[in-house]
Design an enzyme around this catalytic site. Structure first.
Site, short mmCIF file in Angstrom:
data_model
loop_
_atom_site.label_atom_id
_atom_site.label_comp_id
_atom_site.label_asym_id
_atom_site.label_seq_id
_atom_site.Cartn_x
_atom_site.Cartn_y
_atom_site.Cartn_z
N CYS A 1 -0.11 7.33 -10.64
CA CYS A 1 -0.40 6.27 -9.67
C CYS A 1 -1.88 5.89 -9.69
CB CYS A 1 0.01 6.72 -8.27
SG CYS A 1 -0.08 5.39 -7.04
N TYR B 1 0.85 -1.20 0.00
CA TYR B 1 0.00 0.00 0.00
C TYR B 1 0.88 1.24 0.00
CZ TYR B 1 -3.70 -3.28 0.84
OH TYR B 1 -4.57 -4.34 0.69
N SER B 2 0.55 2.19 -0.88
CA SER B 2 1.29 3.46 -0.94
C SER B 2 1.02 4.25 0.33
CB SER B 2 0.82 4.31 -2.11
OG SER B 2 0.82 3.59 -3.30
N GLU C 1 3.63 4.24 -10.80
CA GLU C 1 3.31 3.10 -9.93
C GLU C 1 1.84 2.78 -10.13
OE1 GLU C 1 5.79 2.28 -6.40
OE2 GLU C 1 3.99 3.00 -5.39
N TYR D 1 -1.26 -0.30 -10.47
CA TYR D 1 -1.56 -1.65 -9.96
C TYR D 1 -2.93 -2.10 -10.37
CZ TYR D 1 -3.00 1.61 -6.17
OH TYR D 1 -3.52 2.65 -5.44
#
Ligand code: FAD
Ligand code: A2P
Length: 320
Positions: free
Chosen positions: A278, A96-97, A318, A320
């Protein structure tokens, strides 16, 4: 003669490191590994989606005061959910960011925060609703509950040291997490005099995609910064299920990028500019298409240009 700071740095094996690697050599990583996580406590767990919004997204704050865990903006932590997987093996960590600055939401260097969406989908064969293991564990934590934390990890999404930098941020949904950390570092911690070493005087532009207005995570904070720092912060939203793109479809952030493509391309060419992406992987293609068109007007091939700025550490992704 090179000053001490400019001397080429050596890694543990004594090899000279590349410039980019050497620059981030001091960034903390893997203080806590999966076989020995830090068991912290949840301090708070607040909903980020307002009434009539879609799904569950929570802002979680964990206590790090009993740990050695230090992190900087743009890094992630791992969370190990309790229980075993379908093969009977202990659950593995999920990343988790981090959504807070190195100083934490209370600016006391004792906490770390996350922005977590509960994964929910329909099973492709049975049609049953499935909920994600770790995101459900996190979204329903209560203050005082224990949580297994690993990391920190990641050096891809770090902010430049340059306080005059121009920072373009493109986020969908929980992709806002690192962007929130940057914005707090730029505009909030500075107010509290927490970072005398980083008084931001550059320009930050956030392009943020969410499905509905009640899903605009951290809306009040963002609007407050926009009002307070109109010269330094610009906010552009793409509200997919309320706004339409020029083709009449859902308004996605790549449509906003296309709308502002010339301006963005001009900014991206500046050496002081860093771009951060992101969230959902799906947005990348559309962003590239929009910038391809803008760069082509000047006879530049975006994919080549992008390779160069990736290499120079000015294009950070980044997804996901
Ligand atoms: P799991 O129980 O692990 O289920 C996931 C699995 O479900 C998938 O592997 C897939 O097999 C299946 N699945 C998922 N969707 C579907 C579908 N539509 N149809 C069929 N099958 C499906 N998440 C956040 O909320 N916030 C963050 O800030 C964040 N940061 C991240 C940073 C990084 C670097 C990475 C890699 C990921 C990040 N994530 C973040 C995602 C997070 O790591 C988890 O993947 C997410 O929370 C889901 O984990 P889970 O345990 O709840 O789901
Ligand atoms: P939508 O779901 O309306 O299709 P959240 O994480 O809160 O669901 O927000 C993710 C946002 O990103 C939503 O607005 C979602 O739109 C949007 N989105 C979904 N797919 C893409 C894609 N391929 N490119 C850009 N945005 C996307």
């Amino acid at each position: 003669l090179l000053s001490e700071q400019e001397q080429p740095k050596k890694d543990k094996k004594g090899n000279t490191m590349t410039q980019a690697k050497a620059k981030h050599a001091d960034v903390p990583v893997n203080t806590y590994r999966p076989n020995a996580p830090f068991v912290g406590k949840c301090i708070s767990n607040e909903p980020l989606v307002k009434e009539n919004g879609i799904g569950i997204v929570q802002h979680l704050k964990f206590d790090l005061s009993e740990s050695n865990l230090k992190y900087i903006e743009g890094q992630s932590i791992g969370i190990i959910p309790p229980g075993v997987d379908k093969n009977g093996k202990p659950e593995k960590l999920r990343l988790y960011s981090i959504a807070s600055t190195r100083h934490g939401d209370d600016v006391d260097d004792k906490t770390v925060s996350l922005c977590v969406r509960q994964l929910e989908y329909k099973h492709p064969e049975t049609g049953e609703t499935v909920y994600g293991v770790c995101s459900t564990h996190l979204c329903f934590l209560k203050p005082g509950d224990e949580v297994k934390i690993t990391g920190p990890v990641g050096k891809e999404m770090l902010l430049p040291d340059d306080t005059d930098a121009k920072v373009i941020m493109m986020a969908t949904g929980t992709g806002i997490a690192p962007m929130r950390a940057y914005l707090w570092r730029m505009f909030k911690d500075a107010e509290k005099a927490a970072n005398q070493d980083y008084q931001f005087n550059g320009f930050a532009w956030l392009i943020f995609g969410v499905p509905t207005t009640p899903n605009l995570l951290y809306k009040e904070e963002l609007e407050e910064m926009e009002q307070k720092y109109p010269e330094n912060f610009r906010l552009t939203c793409a509200i997919s299920r309320e706004q339409k793109n020029p083709q009449g479809g859902r308004m996605y952030i790549q449509d906003r990028v296309a709308e502002h493509a010339d301006e963005l391309w001009k900014l991206i060419k500046e050496e002081k500019t860093h771009t951060y992406i992101c969230g959902l992987r799906g947005m990348e293609e559309g962003i590239d298409a929009a910038l391809t068109a803008a760069a082509a007007k000047e006879g530049v091939t975006w994919s080549d240009y992008q390779k160069q700025i990736k290499k120079a550490g000015r294009w950070h992704v980044e997804t996901y």
